[in-house]
Design a protein around this motif. Sequence first.
Motif, PDB file in Angstrom:
ATOM      1  N   LYS A   1       0.819  -1.212   0.000  1.00  0.00           N
ATOM      2  CA  LYS A   1       0.000   0.000   0.000  1.00  0.00           C
ATOM      3  C   LYS A   1       0.856   1.267   0.000  1.00  0.00           C
ATOM      4  CE  LYS A   1      -4.335  -1.695   1.954  1.00  0.00           C
ATOM      5  NZ  LYS A   1      -5.381  -1.493   2.981  1.00  0.00           N
ATOM      6  N   ALA A   2       1.993   1.191   0.653  1.00  0.00           N
ATOM      7  CA  ALA A   2       2.847   2.376   0.699  1.00  0.00           C
ATOM      8  C   ALA A   2       3.338   2.730  -0.708  1.00  0.00           C
ATOM      9  CB  ALA A   2       4.032   2.128   1.633  1.00  0.00           C
ATOM     10  N   THR A   3       3.684   1.707  -1.482  1.00  0.00           N
ATOM     11  CA  THR A   3       4.158   1.957  -2.841  1.00  0.00           C
ATOM     12  C   THR A   3       3.025   2.473  -3.722  1.00  0.00           C
ATOM     13  OG1 THR A   3       5.779   0.178  -2.567  1.00  0.00           O
ATOM     14  CG2 THR A   3       5.327   0.931  -4.809  1.00  0.00           C
ATOM     15  N   LEU A   4       1.867   1.844  -3.584  1.00  0.00           N
ATOM     16  CA  LEU A   4       0.721   2.325  -4.349  1.00  0.00           C
ATOM     17  C   LEU A   4       0.402   3.771  -4.008  1.00  0.00           C
ATOM     18  CD1 LEU A   4      -1.687  -0.782  -4.212  1.00  0.00           C
ATOM     19  CD2 LEU A   4      -0.556   0.161  -6.233  1.00  0.00           C
ATOM     20  N   ARG A   5       0.546   4.088  -2.745  1.00  0.00           N
ATOM     21  CA  ARG A   5       0.285   5.461  -2.332  1.00  0.00           C
ATOM     22  C   ARG A   5       1.280   6.418  -2.991  1.00  0.00           C
ATOM     23  NH1 ARG A   5      -3.555   8.733  -0.653  1.00  0.00           N
ATOM     24  NH2 ARG A   5      -4.368   6.987   0.591  1.00  0.00           N
ATOM     25  N   ARG A   6       2.567   6.007  -3.113  1.00  0.00           N
ATOM     26  CA  ARG A   6       3.574   6.851  -3.772  1.00  0.00           C
ATOM     27  C   ARG A   6       3.227   7.040  -5.250  1.00  0.00           C
ATOM     28  NH1 ARG A   6       9.245   4.304  -2.775  1.00  0.00           N
ATOM     29  NH2 ARG A   6       9.907   6.237  -3.832  1.00  0.00           N
ATOM     30  N   ILE A   7       2.764   5.969  -5.908  1.00  0.00           N
ATOM     31  CA  ILE A   7       2.365   6.092  -7.314  1.00  0.00           C
ATOM     32  C   ILE A   7       1.188   7.049  -7.439  1.00  0.00           C
ATOM     33  CG2 ILE A   7       1.459   4.847  -9.314  1.00  0.00           C
ATOM     34  CD1 ILE A   7       2.965   2.376  -8.341  1.00  0.00           C
ATOM     35  N   PHE A   8       0.232   6.874  -6.538  1.00  0.00           N
ATOM     36  CA  PHE A   8      -0.950   7.730  -6.561  1.00  0.00           C
ATOM     37  C   PHE A   8      -0.566   9.202  -6.379  1.00  0.00           C
ATOM     38  CE2 PHE A   8      -4.186   9.934  -3.986  1.00  0.00           C
ATOM     39  CZ  PHE A   8      -5.195  10.012  -4.935  1.00  0.00           C
ATOM     40  N   GLU A   9       0.326   9.481  -5.428  1.00  0.00           N
ATOM     41  CA  GLU A   9       0.732  10.855  -5.167  1.00  0.00           C
ATOM     42  C   GLU A   9       1.468  11.449  -6.349  1.00  0.00           C
ATOM     43  OE1 GLU A   9       2.956  10.507  -1.606  1.00  0.00           O
ATOM     44  OE2 GLU A   9       1.202  10.419  -0.282  1.00  0.00           O
ATOM     45  N   ALA A  10       2.171  10.595  -7.092  1.00  0.00           N
ATOM     46  CA  ALA A  10       2.915  11.089  -8.253  1.00  0.00           C
ATOM     47  C   ALA A  10       2.015  11.286  -9.471  1.00  0.00           C
ATOM     48  CB  ALA A  10       4.052  10.115  -8.600  1.00  0.00           C
ATOM     49  N   VAL A  11       1.038  10.389  -9.622  1.00  0.00           N
ATOM     50  CA  VAL A  11       0.219  10.403 -10.841  1.00  0.00           C
ATOM     51  C   VAL A  11      -1.141  11.044 -10.594  1.00  0.00           C
ATOM     52  CG1 VAL A  11      -0.884   8.959 -12.591  1.00  0.00           C
ATOM     53  CG2 VAL A  11       1.380   8.361 -11.711  1.00  0.00           C
ATOM     54  N   GLY A  12      -1.764  10.672  -9.466  1.00  0.00           N
ATOM     55  CA  GLY A  12      -3.128  11.132  -9.200  1.00  0.00           C
ATOM     56  C   GLY A  12      -4.142  10.340  -9.999  1.00  0.00           C
ATOM     57  N   LEU A  13      -5.400  10.537  -9.702  1.00  0.00           N
ATOM     58  CA  LEU A  13      -6.470   9.816 -10.398  1.00  0.00           C
ATOM     59  C   LEU A  13      -6.849  10.485 -11.713  1.00  0.00           C
ATOM     60  CD1 LEU A  13      -8.726   8.957  -7.349  1.00  0.00           C
ATOM     61  CD2 LEU A  13      -7.647   7.301  -8.867  1.00  0.00           C
ATOM     62  N   ASN A  14      -6.371  11.712 -11.917  1.00  0.00           N
ATOM     63  CA  ASN A  14      -6.748  12.407 -13.143  1.00  0.00           C
ATOM     64  C   ASN A  14      -6.123  11.777 -14.378  1.00  0.00           C
ATOM     65  OD1 ASN A  14      -3.996  13.540 -13.029  1.00  0.00           O
ATOM     66  ND2 ASN A  14      -4.860  14.803 -11.390  1.00  0.00           N
ATOM     67  N   PHE A  15      -4.940  11.207 -14.239  1.00  0.00           N
ATOM     68  CA  PHE A  15      -4.265  10.650 -15.403  1.00  0.00           C
ATOM     69  C   PHE A  15      -4.984   9.407 -15.944  1.00  0.00           C
ATOM     70  CE2 PHE A  15      -1.079   7.901 -17.395  1.00  0.00           C
ATOM     71  CZ  PHE A  15      -0.625   8.747 -18.418  1.00  0.00           C
ATOM     72  N   PRO A  16      -5.295   8.390 -15.102  1.00  0.00           N
ATOM     73  CA  PRO A  16      -6.035   7.254 -15.659  1.00  0.00           C
ATOM     74  C   PRO A  16      -7.404   7.660 -16.200  1.00  0.00           C
ATOM     75  CG  PRO A  16      -5.866   7.079 -13.252  1.00  0.00           C
ATOM     76  CD  PRO A  16      -4.923   8.139 -13.695  1.00  0.00           C
ATOM     77  N   ALA A  17      -8.016   8.681 -15.614  1.00  0.00           N
ATOM     78  CA  ALA A  17      -9.296   9.148 -16.153  1.00  0.00           C
ATOM     79  C   ALA A  17      -9.114   9.708 -17.555  1.00  0.00           C
ATOM     80  CB  ALA A  17      -9.887  10.213 -15.231  1.00  0.00           C
ATOM     81  N   ARG A  18      -8.014  10.422 -17.786  1.00  0.00           N
ATOM     82  CA  ARG A  18      -7.754  10.958 -19.120  1.00  0.00           C
ATOM     83  C   ARG A  18      -7.426   9.850 -20.109  1.00  0.00           C
ATOM     84  NH1 ARG A  18      -4.462  14.528 -16.460  1.00  0.00           N
ATOM     85  NH2 ARG A  18      -2.602  14.045 -17.679  1.00  0.00           N
ATOM     86  N   LEU A  19      -6.784   8.785 -19.629  1.00  0.00           N
ATOM     87  CA  LEU A  19      -6.533   7.644 -20.517  1.00  0.00           C
ATOM     88  C   LEU A  19      -7.843   7.056 -21.033  1.00  0.00           C
ATOM     89  CD1 LEU A  19      -3.678   5.731 -18.625  1.00  0.00           C
ATOM     90  CD2 LEU A  19      -3.457   7.153 -20.665  1.00  0.00           C
TER      91      LEU A  19
END
Length: 807
Positions: free
Chosen positions: A72-90
Amino acid sequence: MADSAGVPPEESSQPPGGKEEQGGGGGGSLTDAQRDVLERCLYTLKHAKNDSHTLAALLVISRLCPANQLDKATLRRIFEAVGLNFPARLLMTAVRGGESSDLAPNDLLSLGTALLAAFSTDTDMASHPQLLNTIPFLLGIIANQPVFNEQNSSAEKQSKAGETMTRPENKAQPGDVAHPASKSAEETEASQQQGDSVSTGDSFSTPQETLFPSPLDEAMAADCYQILSVVCALPRGSDLLLNRGAVHFLCQAVAKNETFSHEKGLALIGCILSGKTKERAWSRYPEELLTLLVGLSNDFCKATEQTRLDMCTQLVHFLPPAGAAVESEPLKGVVGRLWGVLRPMMQSKLTPKQIRPVLILSACLLDLYGWDLVGPPKFCCLLVNRACVEVRMGLEEPPGNELSLELQHTLTGCYRIMEAAIEQACSVGVTQTDASPQSSVSVLSLQQSRQVLGVLEEAFSAVVYHLQQVDPSRFGDPFVFATFRALCSWLAEETSCLKEEVTGLLPLLVGYSRSHMQSDGLEQSFSDWMAELSVNEERTRWTGKEALRYLLPALCHLSAEEAPRKVLLSLDTPSLLVDFLSQCWTSLKGKSSSVAARDPSMETACSALLNFAVTEPERVRKDPCFRTLETLLSEALPVLVHKPRLLVLAANFCTLGLMIGRLKSAPSGSVEAGQRRFFSTALRFLRGTLDPSSSPGPVSLSGNWKESWDEAAELWRLGLQALGGCVRSQPWIISLVREEGWLKHTLNMLGECSALPDQQTQEALEEALCAMAAQCPLCKQEIGDVMRGGKGALSSMRNLKTLVGTK
């Protein structure tokens, strides 16, 4: 996109994989090589200048470091770097098509859904508005129906806005994924919470002939279903999915009959239908859900015995709520076929674990159409017997043994079968009605009814035993309420059996009802608990707010018998009934005549109070709650007489007030305004019953009374008798009788009409007139003058003739 790989910015002096970046997490069970790649990719994500760099880094992570290997810690780092806006734009770029991108739409969808699935494993991220705004896209993927409308485009604007806020240095680049604008996620979420639903008819036309792969890519579908399942498990998850059109798209996905969607889609629809959203779902999508139910019932009929046992629990969730589409012939056909399969299952040798889902499904089918489609009487007896055996086995446990949640749900279903059996066994003169070829109306013979009542008595003996062990600390337990309600349904019809046990249980029953009436917090827990079971009833909801409603019929019976009445008086039951009437009247009085609905519980409470007024005069004179009741009646009756739909309740209030008034002595001073108002209204109300316009023939009933005469006649007669008692105890009422014109109106009617509706009505009027003649010389003279004319129904009142001296 222009770039195909991510390159760390040259101006940074911190090498990839350095200590600064490694402090955020170790990547779970990754190897050293994977961890090194992961750190480099995280570095790229954090410092990416455009979406091309971000996409490249994510592609590497998704291929070398699967999400299930990331903590979860790693996923959280990915999330903080990317955010949910990027997969939504994909997702948006893939759906819109035609944009500059090095990846095919399906690759964009695959990566976008994989990212969202990974992020959804964190509860906080799963409930984030940006993720929730992608739900229509995910639904479109699994149903192979791309969706694009104003609501969906909010995801794009949120993506752009969120990217700008979280990474202000990130300027738009020529190779970025497109992100057009619309409403903010917060605005969209607010509208969804208000009940807005996705328009399933608006779809975005893409250049591609088929955007999504067929058959559905299982990896992509698995990610979509994972996200939707996590959202559904949120506190308001079912509402969120329903408001975004999930039922429509999931039904479409299941209809494609692809194994993966059939399994996952059915489970998700079942979750939406297993809670409080069930009724709204059926109201919005009745045809689609009925089509789905028809298919499931066909599968059930064709399945092996073991598969059928497994499907019983599933079918419970897909049945409509009681009262929905009752006249639907396809639904009747479904229920008839299901009973056809359940009959041999019930007759076979099943273990206790196997019989439980069968009994729960049977209870739910009874909720829909009662006994009409169940089958022959012999099977009905078997069904009741199996339910009663289960109740006895489940409840006759030593004190202190806790029942599992599964057993509680089973017993609650058995209670519903027992309640329906009480109605069936106690019904008189049930006629055979037309039935479809697949159905049979079940009419029990007298012998079968006695057998059913016998096994019910044994089962309710176990119910009484179980309730005897209930401590007040468990009054909030939903299963205790279900058990309480079942016993009340039995006592409403049968109080002669188990009389001593029931009388001994009255302190708990009354105390339980009082605690629920005084606590609103118990209602919601029971409502949610019953929604999960999907057993309910069209006429009365199983809510815990007013448990007293279920006990009232029993109190009406028991208050007429001396031994239990003494116990009820010791428990201050009259005060409880007065509080109940007061609460009900408060909610009723503000409603207009067209909106105010009849409440049989209020009428039953009046009947119980009437029993006390008839049998316990000293208690009525001394108990302050009856003074409170008089004040309530003096306020309510003048309002009720103007609500024709509530005539029976008005008759109850009028008679109850007169029965109390006859026990009071004349006031020493001036009459209270409330008392005068009540008696004036009561006299006008009683006078308006009979219509003398048909004279010289028999008198007829007034328009408002015709429909309710069967229910109100006895109250009207009792009210007249009580009026005579009031005249004797409070002579001041005689002047009011003359002022209101009751005496003149009655004498004119009786002198002109040839007969009254029945002998009991004549006797009641004669008793009231005799009381007035005995107490008032003017009334006696007026009555005698009319009787000397020797005509009409008045001339047949022999006791009155003797009293006034005209015989």
